[in-house]
Design a protein around this motif. Sequence first.
Motif, PDB file in Angstrom:
ATOM      1  N   SER A   9       0.784  -1.237   0.000  1.00 56.07           N
ATOM      2  CA  SER A   9       0.000   0.000   0.000  1.00 56.07           C
ATOM      3  C   SER A   9       0.818   1.290   0.000  1.00 56.07           C
ATOM      4  CB  SER A   9      -0.918   0.019   1.220  1.00 56.07           C
ATOM      5  OG  SER A   9      -0.144   0.017   2.396  1.00 56.07           O
ATOM      6  N   ARG A  10       2.132   1.219   0.224  1.00 55.44           N
ATOM      7  CA  ARG A  10       2.932   2.445   0.306  1.00 55.44           C
ATOM      8  C   ARG A  10       4.297   2.259  -0.329  1.00 55.44           C
ATOM      9  NH1 ARG A  10       2.722   4.007   6.500  1.00 55.44           N
ATOM     10  NH2 ARG A  10       3.765   2.020   6.522  1.00 55.44           N
ATOM     11  N   VAL A  11       4.869   3.380  -0.721  1.00 57.48           N
ATOM     12  CA  VAL A  11       6.231   3.413  -1.256  1.00 57.48           C
ATOM     13  C   VAL A  11       6.911   4.611  -0.605  1.00 57.48           C
ATOM     14  CG1 VAL A  11       7.641   3.766  -3.314  1.00 57.48           C
ATOM     15  CG2 VAL A  11       5.550   2.415  -3.476  1.00 57.48           C
ATOM     16  N   ALA A  12       8.141   4.418  -0.146  1.00 58.12           N
ATOM     17  CA  ALA A  12       8.893   5.518   0.459  1.00 58.12           C
ATOM     18  C   ALA A  12       9.058   6.644  -0.554  1.00 58.12           C
ATOM     19  CB  ALA A  12      10.259   5.028   0.921  1.00 58.12           C
ATOM     20  N   ALA A  13       8.940   7.862  -0.098  1.00 55.03           N
ATOM     21  CA  ALA A  13       9.028   9.023  -0.979  1.00 55.03           C
ATOM     22  C   ALA A  13      10.319   9.018  -1.790  1.00 55.03           C
ATOM     23  CB  ALA A  13       8.918  10.304  -0.160  1.00 55.03           C
ATOM     24  N   SER A  14      11.400   8.571  -1.193  1.00 57.69           N
ATOM     25  CA  SER A  14      12.690   8.565  -1.883  1.00 57.69           C
ATOM     26  C   SER A  14      12.744   7.568  -3.036  1.00 57.69           C
ATOM     27  CB  SER A  14      13.812   8.260  -0.893  1.00 57.69           C
ATOM     28  OG  SER A  14      13.636   6.975  -0.336  1.00 57.69           O
ATOM     29  N   GLN A  15      11.842   6.590  -3.043  1.00 52.84           N
ATOM     30  CA  GLN A  15      11.828   5.565  -4.087  1.00 52.84           C
ATOM     31  C   GLN A  15      10.664   5.724  -5.058  1.00 52.84           C
ATOM     32  OE1 GLN A  15      11.576   2.367  -1.331  1.00 52.84           O
ATOM     33  NE2 GLN A  15      13.773   2.007  -1.331  1.00 52.84           N
ATOM     34  N   ARG A  16       9.762   6.603  -4.755  1.00 56.01           N
ATOM     35  CA  ARG A  16       8.518   6.719  -5.507  1.00 56.01           C
ATOM     36  C   ARG A  16       8.744   7.082  -6.979  1.00 56.01           C
ATOM     37  NH1 ARG A  16       3.327   6.973  -3.290  1.00 56.01           N
ATOM     38  NH2 ARG A  16       1.813   7.729  -4.805  1.00 56.01           N
ATOM     39  N   THR A  17       9.553   8.077  -7.244  1.00 56.67           N
ATOM     40  CA  THR A  17       9.779   8.525  -8.619  1.00 56.67           C
ATOM     41  C   THR A  17      10.436   7.435  -9.447  1.00 56.67           C
ATOM     42  OG1 THR A  17       9.972  10.805  -7.876  1.00 56.67           O
ATOM     43  CG2 THR A  17      10.858  10.295 -10.047  1.00 56.67           C
ATOM     44  N   GLU A  18      11.436   6.787  -8.882  1.00 54.63           N
ATOM     45  CA  GLU A  18      12.141   5.716  -9.593  1.00 54.63           C
ATOM     46  C   GLU A  18      11.203   4.544  -9.878  1.00 54.63           C
ATOM     47  OE1 GLU A  18      15.766   2.519  -8.942  1.00 54.63           O
ATOM     48  OE2 GLU A  18      15.576   4.185  -7.551  1.00 54.63           O
ATOM     49  N   LEU A  19      10.438   4.131  -8.881  1.00 51.07           N
ATOM     50  CA  LEU A  19       9.506   3.024  -9.066  1.00 51.07           C
ATOM     51  C   LEU A  19       8.440   3.383 -10.090  1.00 51.07           C
ATOM     52  CD1 LEU A  19       8.466   0.220  -8.376  1.00 51.07           C
ATOM     53  CD2 LEU A  19       7.279   1.213  -6.408  1.00 51.07           C
ATOM     54  N   ALA A  20       7.923   4.599 -10.027  1.00 55.82           N
ATOM     55  CA  ALA A  20       6.911   5.039 -10.988  1.00 55.82           C
ATOM     56  C   ALA A  20       7.450   4.962 -12.412  1.00 55.82           C
ATOM     57  CB  ALA A  20       6.454   6.457 -10.662  1.00 55.82           C
ATOM     58  N   ALA A  21       8.678   5.400 -12.616  1.00 50.51           N
ATOM     59  CA  ALA A  21       9.285   5.358 -13.945  1.00 50.51           C
ATOM     60  C   ALA A  21       9.474   3.920 -14.419  1.00 50.51           C
ATOM     61  CB  ALA A  21      10.619   6.096 -13.929  1.00 50.51           C
ATOM     62  N   GLU A  22       9.910   3.044 -13.530  1.00 46.39           N
ATOM     63  CA  GLU A  22      10.098   1.637 -13.885  1.00 46.39           C
ATOM     64  C   GLU A  22       8.762   0.993 -14.259  1.00 46.39           C
ATOM     65  OE1 GLU A  22      12.099  -0.448 -10.742  1.00 46.39           O
ATOM     66  OE2 GLU A  22      13.768   0.957 -10.747  1.00 46.39           O
ATOM     67  N   LEU A  23       7.727   1.270 -13.478  1.00 50.45           N
ATOM     68  CA  LEU A  23       6.414   0.701 -13.758  1.00 50.45           C
ATOM     69  C   LEU A  23       5.865   1.220 -15.091  1.00 50.45           C
ATOM     70  CD1 LEU A  23       4.820   0.833 -10.204  1.00 50.45           C
ATOM     71  CD2 LEU A  23       5.522  -1.228 -11.463  1.00 50.45           C
ATOM     72  N   ARG A  24       6.064   2.505 -15.360  1.00 50.35           N
ATOM     73  CA  ARG A  24       5.599   3.078 -16.628  1.00 50.35           C
ATOM     74  C   ARG A  24       6.279   2.391 -17.809  1.00 50.35           C
ATOM     75  NH1 ARG A  24       6.027   9.231 -19.114  1.00 50.35           N
ATOM     76  NH2 ARG A  24       5.207   8.614 -21.140  1.00 50.35           N
ATOM     77  N   THR A  25       7.586   2.230 -17.721  1.00 53.17           N
ATOM     78  CA  THR A  25       8.330   1.585 -18.797  1.00 53.17           C
ATOM     79  C   THR A  25       7.794   0.181 -19.053  1.00 53.17           C
ATOM     80  OG1 THR A  25      10.313   2.867 -18.323  1.00 53.17           O
ATOM     81  CG2 THR A  25      10.622   0.802 -19.523  1.00 53.17           C
ATOM     82  N   GLU A  26       7.595  -0.573 -17.994  1.00 55.96           N
ATOM     83  CA  GLU A  26       7.092  -1.939 -18.132  1.00 55.96           C
ATOM     84  C   GLU A  26       5.654  -1.952 -18.650  1.00 55.96           C
ATOM     85  OE1 GLU A  26       6.588  -6.050 -15.565  1.00 55.96           O
ATOM     86  OE2 GLU A  26       7.717  -4.382 -14.711  1.00 55.96           O
ATOM     87  N   TYR A  27       4.814  -1.086 -18.112  1.00 56.46           N
ATOM     88  CA  TYR A  27       3.406  -1.030 -18.515  1.00 56.46           C
ATOM     89  C   TYR A  27       3.276  -0.696 -19.997  1.00 56.46           C
ATOM     90  CZ  TYR A  27      -1.500   0.542 -18.505  1.00 56.46           C
ATOM     91  OH  TYR A  27      -2.835   0.706 -18.768  1.00 56.46           O
ATOM     92  N   GLU A  28       4.054   0.265 -20.454  1.00 56.05           N
ATOM     93  CA  GLU A  28       3.954   0.687 -21.851  1.00 56.05           C
ATOM     94  C   GLU A  28       4.595  -0.306 -22.817  1.00 56.05           C
ATOM     95  OE1 GLU A  28       5.433   4.718 -21.740  1.00 56.05           O
ATOM     96  OE2 GLU A  28       3.465   5.474 -21.124  1.00 56.05           O
ATOM     97  N   ALA A  29       5.464  -1.175 -22.317  1.00 56.31           N
ATOM     98  CA  ALA A  29       6.143  -2.153 -23.167  1.00 56.31           C
ATOM     99  C   ALA A  29       5.389  -3.479 -23.278  1.00 56.31           C
ATOM    100  CB  ALA A  29       7.545  -2.407 -22.638  1.00 56.31           C
ATOM    101  N   THR A  30       4.330  -3.642 -22.489  1.00 55.86           N
ATOM    102  CA  THR A  30       3.596  -4.904 -22.478  1.00 55.86           C
ATOM    103  C   THR A  30       2.104  -4.653 -22.643  1.00 55.86           C
ATOM    104  OG1 THR A  30       3.223  -4.902 -20.091  1.00 55.86           O
ATOM    105  CG2 THR A  30       5.266  -5.907 -20.863  1.00 55.86           C
ATOM    106  N   PRO A  31       1.359  -5.672 -23.059  1.00 57.78           N
ATOM    107  CA  PRO A  31      -0.094  -5.517 -23.172  1.00 57.78           C
ATOM    108  C   PRO A  31      -0.829  -5.791 -21.860  1.00 57.78           C
ATOM    109  CG  PRO A  31       0.538  -7.637 -24.032  1.00 57.78           C
ATOM    110  CD  PRO A  31       1.818  -6.919 -23.644  1.00 57.78           C
ATOM    111  N   GLY A  32      -0.097  -6.077 -20.790  1.00 58.27           N
ATOM    112  CA  GLY A  32      -0.709  -6.422 -19.511  1.00 58.27           C
ATOM    113  C   GLY A  32      -1.501  -5.288 -18.885  1.00 58.27           C
ATOM    114  N   THR A  33      -2.315  -5.654 -17.915  1.00 52.50           N
ATOM    115  CA  THR A  33      -3.157  -4.691 -17.212  1.00 52.50           C
ATOM    116  C   THR A  33      -2.437  -4.138 -15.984  1.00 52.50           C
ATOM    117  OG1 THR A  33      -4.138  -6.366 -15.781  1.00 52.50           O
ATOM    118  CG2 THR A  33      -5.231  -5.974 -17.912  1.00 52.50           C
ATOM    119  N   ILE A  34      -3.019  -3.112 -15.409  1.00 54.20           N
ATOM    120  CA  ILE A  34      -2.494  -2.574 -14.152  1.00 54.20           C
ATOM    121  C   ILE A  34      -2.536  -3.665 -13.085  1.00 54.20           C
ATOM    122  CG2 ILE A  34      -2.884  -0.899 -12.297  1.00 54.20           C
ATOM    123  CD1 ILE A  34      -3.948   1.020 -14.473  1.00 54.20           C
TER     124      ILE A  34
END
Length: 65
Positions: A9-34
Amino acid sequence: MRDGRASPSRVAASQRTELAAELRTEYEATPGTIGNLAQKHGLGYHLVRALLHEAGASIRQGSQV
């Protein structure tokens, strides 16, 4: 949980931007759902969706798998 960086349910503020970018890259590269992405990384659906929005991802409508 993905290499100890996030709880379902949570992500440390210091890791949030990096994790968000990683998830975006993966989400946009695959046909999978959220939901697929959330399950794969041991995160909650709403958290992954929020992180994708923060990273500027274009959220697909409906199931792609």
